[in-house]
Motif scaffolding. Structure first.
Motif, mmCIF file in Angstrom:
data_model
loop_
_atom_site.group_PDB
_atom_site.id
_atom_site.type_symbol
_atom_site.label_atom_id
_atom_site.label_comp_id
_atom_site.label_asym_id
_atom_site.label_seq_id
_atom_site.Cartn_x
_atom_site.Cartn_y
_atom_site.Cartn_z
ATOM 1 N N UNK A 101 0.883 -1.175 0.000
ATOM 2 C CA UNK A 101 0.000 0.000 0.000
ATOM 3 C C UNK A 101 0.915 1.218 0.000
ATOM 4 N N UNK A 102 1.577 1.442 -1.159
ATOM 5 C CA UNK A 102 2.660 2.417 -1.232
ATOM 6 C C UNK A 102 2.240 3.827 -0.820
ATOM 7 N N UNK A 103 0.987 4.175 -0.992
ATOM 8 C CA UNK A 103 0.572 5.531 -0.663
ATOM 9 C C UNK A 103 0.639 5.851 0.813
ATOM 10 N N UNK A 104 0.564 4.804 1.658
ATOM 11 C CA UNK A 104 0.466 5.057 3.094
ATOM 12 C C UNK A 104 1.565 4.390 3.921
ATOM 13 N N UNK A 105 2.229 3.370 3.378
ATOM 14 C CA UNK A 105 3.289 2.661 4.107
ATOM 15 C C UNK A 105 4.456 2.367 3.168
ATOM 16 N N UNK A 106 5.651 2.144 3.720
ATOM 17 C CA UNK A 106 6.815 1.907 2.866
ATOM 18 C C UNK A 106 6.538 0.825 1.823
ATOM 19 N N UNK A 107 6.886 1.148 0.574
ATOM 20 C CA UNK A 107 6.548 0.241 -0.525
ATOM 21 C C UNK A 107 7.362 -1.045 -0.479
ATOM 22 N N UNK A 108 6.735 -2.093 -0.995
ATOM 23 C CA UNK A 108 7.399 -3.398 -1.060
ATOM 24 C C UNK A 108 8.016 -3.785 0.284
ATOM 25 N N UNK A 109 7.271 -3.517 1.352
ATOM 26 C CA UNK A 109 7.741 -3.865 2.699
ATOM 27 C C UNK A 109 6.758 -4.841 3.317
ATOM 28 N N UNK A 110 7.233 -5.657 4.232
ATOM 29 C CA UNK A 110 6.336 -6.602 4.886
ATOM 30 C C UNK A 110 5.230 -5.895 5.658
ATOM 31 N N UNK A 111 5.552 -4.744 6.253
ATOM 32 C CA UNK A 111 4.521 -4.018 7.008
ATOM 33 C C UNK A 111 3.439 -3.504 6.061
ATOM 34 N N UNK A 112 3.840 -3.099 4.843
ATOM 35 C CA UNK A 112 2.862 -2.656 3.854
ATOM 36 C C UNK A 112 2.002 -3.791 3.338
ATOM 37 N N UNK A 131 4.385 11.040 -2.649
ATOM 38 C CA UNK A 131 3.688 10.269 -1.614
ATOM 39 C C UNK A 131 3.825 10.948 -0.246
ATOM 40 N N UNK A 132 3.191 12.124 -0.105
ATOM 41 C CA UNK A 132 3.351 12.880 1.139
ATOM 42 C C UNK A 132 2.717 12.223 2.348
ATOM 43 N N UNK A 133 1.818 11.254 2.142
ATOM 44 C CA UNK A 133 1.121 10.616 3.261
ATOM 45 C C UNK A 133 1.778 9.310 3.699
ATOM 46 N N UNK A 134 2.874 8.937 3.055
ATOM 47 C CA UNK A 134 3.497 7.666 3.427
ATOM 48 C C UNK A 134 4.143 7.776 4.805
ATOM 49 N N UNK A 135 3.813 6.831 5.686
ATOM 50 C CA UNK A 135 4.374 6.825 7.039
ATOM 51 C C UNK A 135 5.882 6.667 6.994
ATOM 52 N N UNK A 136 6.537 7.239 7.994
ATOM 53 C CA UNK A 136 7.997 7.157 8.106
ATOM 54 C C UNK A 136 8.328 6.216 9.263
#
Length: 312
Positions: A25-36, A114-119
């Motif tokens: 869910x690249x718009x909101x969480x780090x892309x291609x990540x397990x958390x996403x 992607x300004x809304x992507x969590x850090x």
């Protein structure tokens, strides 16, 4: 042509359009990540699209570009990469996992998309095996994978490279017993032919993009490996079917009522990428595509719901 149960997970129906989480869910969480990926699965989006590249030691890892992406890779000091980006294929998996991909550089053109992507700190490039382990959890038994094999333009004409790449990916998928829940997906039609040779039991998904569309900022272009369909937009479904495809996955701006209708007449499942804006999502709903790939799966869910559609 063989009917594949995997395809039906992506096929829509009456008042049904599927939602596919793009790179999780690249718009909101780090892309291609397990958390996403876990987030997408947890909100009732069991269909995942992601990218696989081989490391120097032949480990399939999940990352989009063939080079470490300076806008999203940080070194051991927490600094975004500068200078020439090293190729994934030049580094071992152990070297790649030293980098943190949990944040985006907001000063970069890519980060500003992607300004809304969590850090988040301490997020690592996952292996394909790590995602397979996640979806093997019984609670995600309905998860299906749209696994994009990223063809290296420098090696696209190397038959041995294609054979090894496909073999390594299939080794992981088959080793976990998940071939019945995976679709092999690429812009490189030669690579998909190799997939069909090695895995006749798994469906092929043909990605396409017309060359007159602009490339996405900060991302590897598909145009060097995708066939040139200039002037042949409405022929593409026929070409996908002739090549042995089960799914057609076009860039959303390239679809028309005519080519969607033709694709469905041929029995192809039509999965459009990457649709993020409300107006574009609405157009895809009106066209009756089977599935919508999005960086914002929740946004698509809501618009489908408000339009009287289901996604499961």
């Amino acid at each position: 042509m063989m009917a594949f149960q995997q395809v039906e997970a992506f096929r829509g129906g009456e008042n049904l359009i599927r939602v596919v989480g793009h790179r999780g869910a690249r718009g909101v969480l780090p892309e291609n990540s397990l958390i996403g990926f876990d987030f997408s699965l947890s909100i009732g989006v069991p269909l995942l699209e992601f990218d696989v590249v081989l490391t120097a030691d032949d480990v399939p890892v999940i990352t989009h570009n063939h080079r470490l992406h300076s806008a999203s890779f940080r070194d051991g000091n927490g600094l975004f990469l500068t200078g020439e980006e090293p190729k994934v294929s030049s580094l071992t998996y152990e070297q790649i996992r030293q980098f943190d991909i949990g944040r985006l550089d907001g000063h970069s053109a890519y980060g500003q998309r992607f300004p809304d992507q969590a850090q988040i700190d301490d997020v690592r490039v996952p292996r394909l095996l790590d995602l397979l382990d996640l979806v093997d959890d019984p609670k995600y038994g309905d998860a299906h994978l749209m696994l994009e094999l990223k063809s290296d333009p420098d090696l696209a004409h190397d038959a041995l490279y294609r054979e090894n790449f496909v073999r390594r990916v299939l080794g992981d998928v088959r080793g976990k017993g998940l071939s019945s829940r995976a679709v092999l997906h690429s812009f490189d039609w030669n690579l998909l032919a190799e997939c069909q040779r090695q895995a006749p039991d798994m469906p092929s998904s043909y990605l396409t993009q017309l060359p007159d569309n602009a490339d996405d900022v900060g991302e590897d272009s598909s145009k060097s490996v995708c066939p040139d369909f200039r002037g042949r937009r409405d022929e593409i479904p026929n070409l996908v079917k002739q090549a042995g495809g089960s799914l057609w996955c076009p860039y959303f701006a390239d679809v028309t009522p005519e080519n969607v209708t033709r694709a469905k007449e041929l029995g192809l499942c039509v999965v459009v990428w990457t649709v993020n804006e409300h107006e574009d999502i609405g157009r895809m709903i009106d066209l009756g595509v089977d599935a919508i790939v999005s960086d914002y799966p929740g946004r698509v869910q809501r618009q489908l719901s408000e339009s009287g559609f289901r996604w499961q």
